[in-house]
Design an enzyme around this catalytic site. Structure first.
Site: not given
Ligand code: ACM
Length: 265
Positions: A38, A108, A141
């Site tokens: 990330e 995300k 994540c």
């Protein structure tokens, strides 16, 4: 198909240096798919919005141009996390560039902690891309805490889930991602970073232990907590098409959509 990840410690604020380091590695490695962490070029621990704006890049931009050139040259797909600038908005994003040079962005969906101060929540859904006949999805994540996200990708046929990460809560994702592998029968590439960032009175240590798990949840390869390096394994993506647990039980067909309640009362 050979799939791998590069675990390393990006230097905060050094887009150019980090990109050079990644490019040197990618040019040397041999794989069909490589996953990077990330925010692999900017670093993670922002302390003000201006930093995010200065370190974010649009697509196309220098990062995507460089990785696209390598993907075409090496006949490999690359997935990376990066800070994305889209108009005046910033996103904690990833992109997948195919060996043909086509780019798909994922933003995300589940922002973690102070990311909420710096990034917009994802607005591009959960795209799935076909590479060399294999369907591939992306999560970033904290998304791993939400089983619905992985399920959404698996239901669209994703056989491999690429998961660029900057994990700061140790010991969780190595378990949840194996579980997501088992409950969806998919391969999972958890590409975490290492190292520590200390800025503005804040400190994060990133926990390494990147790993690839198979559709039975077995760990095929795992990096150490502190080491930098490229790790790869041969997989059989066909295995991820079979969702049977026994000849009479299918993870997808046996779902009880008529009984689940997925919203709070
Ligand atoms: C995280 O989502 N980077 C913890």
């Amino acid at each position: 198909m050979k799939i791998g990840f590069y675990q390393f410690s990006p230097i905060f604020g050094e887009n150019k240096k980090n990109l050079e380091k990644v490019a040197n590695l990618l040019l040397k490695c041999d794989a069909d798919l490589v996953v990077l962490p990330e925010l692999a070029f900017s670093g993670y621990l922002f302390i003000e919005k201006n930093e995010v704006l200065n370190l974010s890049q649009p697509i196309p931009g220098n990062i995507s141009d460089t990785l696209k050139e390598i993907a075409i040259k090496k006949d490999m797909a690359i997935v990376t996390g990066f800070a994305e600038l889209a108009g005046d908005k910033t996103y904690n994003s990833s992109f997948l560039v195919t060996p043909q040079g086509d780019i798909t962005i994922y933003r995300k969906n589940h922002l973690f902690h102070e990311e909420k101060l710096y990034f917009e929540p994802g607005d591009l859904g959960f795209p799935v891309v076909t590479v060399k006949g294999v369907k591939i999805g992306m999560l970033i994540c904290f998304d791993h805490f939400f089983p619905e996200a992985a399920r959404t990708l698996a239901l669209q046929g994703a056989q491999i889930i690429c998961h660029p990460s900057n994990l700061v809560i140790p010991g969780k994702a190595q378990i949840t991602t194996r579980t997501r592998s088992i409950e969806n029968r998919v391969y999972w590439v958890l590409a975490n970073r290492t190292g520590t960032e200390e800025r503005g009175g804040k400190k994060f240590t990133y926990s390494g232990l990147s790993q690839i798990s198979d559709p039975d949840g077995r760990i095929m390869v795992q990096a150490g907590e502190f080491e930098e390096g490229f790790f790869a394994v041969e997989i059989n993506p066909e295995l991820a098409k079979n969702k049977s647990i026994t000849p009479l039980c299918s993870l997808f067909e046996d779902r009880r959509l008529d009984t689940y309640q997925l919203d709070k009362k």
